[in-house]
Design an enzyme around this catalytic site. Sequence first.
Site, short mmCIF file in Angstrom:
data_model
loop_
_atom_site.label_atom_id
_atom_site.label_comp_id
_atom_site.label_asym_id
_atom_site.label_seq_id
_atom_site.Cartn_x
_atom_site.Cartn_y
_atom_site.Cartn_z
N HIS A 1 0.85 -1.20 -0.13
CA HIS A 1 -0.18 -0.09 -0.02
C HIS A 1 0.71 1.06 0.13
O HIS A 1 0.59 2.28 -0.71
CB HIS A 1 -0.81 0.11 1.20
CG HIS A 1 -2.08 0.95 1.15
ND1 HIS A 1 -1.74 2.18 2.12
CD2 HIS A 1 -3.04 1.33 0.58
CE1 HIS A 1 -2.80 3.00 1.87
NE2 HIS A 1 -3.66 2.57 0.92
N ARG B 1 11.12 13.75 11.56
CA ARG B 1 11.09 14.38 10.24
C ARG B 1 9.84 15.54 10.11
O ARG B 1 9.78 16.21 9.27
CB ARG B 1 10.95 13.61 8.75
CG ARG B 1 12.10 12.96 8.46
CD ARG B 1 11.92 12.05 7.32
NE ARG B 1 13.20 11.48 6.86
CZ ARG B 1 13.36 10.49 5.95
NH1 ARG B 1 12.27 10.55 5.08
NH2 ARG B 1 14.29 10.01 5.61
#
Length: 157
Positions: free
Chosen positions: A87, A126
């Site tokens: 996915h 991040r």
Amino acid sequence: MKVRTFEGDYRGEGLRIAVVVSRFNDLLTEELLKGALDCFKRHGVEEVHIFRVPGSFEIPITVKKIAKRGYDAILALGVLIKGETRHFELVASQVSRGIAQVSLEEGIPVIFGIVPAEDEIQAISRSGIKSNRGFEYALTTIEMANLFRKLGENNER
């Protein structure tokens, strides 16, 4: 030989920016959005419109829909975390392709602010803990908006 260099700058005055942000992984995408809005504010961007979509897969079609509304640039924000199935690869591929396609077709800077991460720890680092890529993506958005303004004003070859 005549050499000229064209580049954008980080002045946000007069810019009209759209941000399309995914709600999926919202704890992380909200941090990216906060970083982007902080950057826009610090650099004097006067108008920002935020469009929220369910997931990253819905970002390209939304960008396409708003691309002709007079924005100087569009920032696409999302977080994709790799799981145990394909996915992740399918969504990441289609989202990046879709964003690039809209940017090229519409002639407007669309900044790819999608954080692809191998795991949650990488995604967290991040999205605001160690560094906030949202701030960096917003800087790129401002720079590209200004470059395109300069290119639009310059009719020279």
